[in-house]
Design a protein around this motif. Structure first.
Motif, PDB file in Angstrom:
ATOM      1  N   MET A   1      33.726  37.983  38.250  1.00  0.00           N
ATOM      2  CA  MET A   1      34.186  38.983  39.169  1.00  0.00           C
ATOM      3  C   MET A   1      33.577  38.709  40.549  1.00  0.00           C
ATOM      4  O   MET A   1      32.393  38.410  40.664  1.00  0.00           O
ATOM      5  N   THR A   2      34.385  38.799  41.584  1.00  0.00           N
ATOM      6  CA  THR A   2      33.901  38.591  42.951  1.00  0.00           C
ATOM      7  C   THR A   2      33.110  39.806  43.397  1.00  0.00           C
ATOM      8  O   THR A   2      33.555  40.935  43.235  1.00  0.00           O
ATOM      9  N   LYS A   3      31.938  39.554  43.964  1.00  0.00           N
ATOM     10  CA  LYS A   3      31.133  40.618  44.568  1.00  0.00           C
ATOM     11  C   LYS A   3      31.240  40.476  46.080  1.00  0.00           C
ATOM     12  O   LYS A   3      31.333  39.361  46.602  1.00  0.00           O
ATOM     13  N   TRP A   4      31.260  41.605  46.778  1.00  0.00           N
ATOM     14  CA  TRP A   4      31.499  41.618  48.214  1.00  0.00           C
ATOM     15  C   TRP A   4      30.329  42.223  48.966  1.00  0.00           C
ATOM     16  O   TRP A   4      29.612  43.074  48.451  1.00  0.00           O
ATOM     17  N   GLU A   5      30.176  41.787  50.210  1.00  0.00           N
ATOM     18  CA  GLU A   5      29.309  42.485  51.151  1.00  0.00           C
ATOM     19  C   GLU A   5      30.192  42.989  52.279  1.00  0.00           C
ATOM     20  O   GLU A   5      31.251  42.419  52.559  1.00  0.00           O
TER      21      GLU A   5
ATOM     22  N   GLU B   1      36.250  38.902  56.785  1.00  0.00           N
ATOM     23  CA  GLU B   1      37.675  39.232  56.795  1.00  0.00           C
ATOM     24  C   GLU B   1      37.831  40.675  57.258  1.00  0.00           C
ATOM     25  O   GLU B   1      37.166  41.585  56.735  1.00  0.00           O
TER      26      GLU B   1
ATOM     27  N   LYS C   1      34.734  42.443  55.349  1.00  0.00           N
ATOM     28  CA  LYS C   1      34.148  42.094  54.063  1.00  0.00           C
ATOM     29  C   LYS C   1      34.136  40.580  53.927  1.00  0.00           C
ATOM     30  O   LYS C   1      34.897  39.882  54.586  1.00  0.00           O
ATOM     31  N   ARG C   2      33.235  40.092  53.063  1.00  0.00           N
ATOM     32  CA  ARG C   2      33.228  38.677  52.680  1.00  0.00           C
ATOM     33  C   ARG C   2      32.569  38.562  51.315  1.00  0.00           C
ATOM     34  O   ARG C   2      31.741  39.400  50.939  1.00  0.00           O
ATOM     35  N   PRO C   3      32.956  37.538  50.569  1.00  0.00           N
ATOM     36  CA  PRO C   3      32.378  37.363  49.229  1.00  0.00           C
ATOM     37  C   PRO C   3      30.882  37.049  49.316  1.00  0.00           C
ATOM     38  O   PRO C   3      30.451  36.328  50.220  1.00  0.00           O
ATOM     39  N   LEU C   4      30.151  37.605  48.395  1.00  0.00           N
ATOM     40  CA  LEU C   4      28.724  37.267  48.282  1.00  0.00           C
ATOM     41  C   LEU C   4      28.592  35.898  47.632  1.00  0.00           C
ATOM     42  O   LEU C   4      29.388  35.546  46.760  1.00  0.00           O
ATOM     43  N   PRO C   5      27.595  35.127  48.035  1.00  0.00           N
ATOM     44  CA  PRO C   5      27.339  33.862  47.329  1.00  0.00           C
ATOM     45  C   PRO C   5      27.043  34.133  45.859  1.00  0.00           C
ATOM     46  O   PRO C   5      26.538  35.197  45.495  1.00  0.00           O
ATOM     47  N   GLU C   6      27.344  33.195  45.007  1.00  0.00           N
ATOM     48  CA  GLU C   6      27.183  33.360  43.562  1.00  0.00           C
ATOM     49  C   GLU C   6      25.756  33.698  43.144  1.00  0.00           C
ATOM     50  O   GLU C   6      25.522  34.345  42.150  1.00  0.00           O
TER      51      GLU C   6
END
Length: 54
Positions: A1-5, A29, A47-52
């Protein structure tokens, strides 16, 4: 699942393209623009995806 900041920032209407391009180059974005506290200012929600590894 993608986590966002998420990030909220003022966007001055007379230089909005430059501001949005700067945030975009950092991976942000734009989710929404809403009116700000005065007629020349908008508020941008990003928003942008958090690094893994986070």
């Amino acid at each position: 699942m993608t986590k966002w900041e998420y990030f909220t920032a003022p966007v001055l209407s007379h230089i909005s393209q430059q501001i949005l391009n700067n945030f975009g180059s950092e991976g942000w974005e734009l989710v929404q623009l809403v009116p700000g506290p005065n007629p020349d200012t908008l508020v941008g929600y990003f928003k942008r995806p958090l690094p893994e590894d986070k």
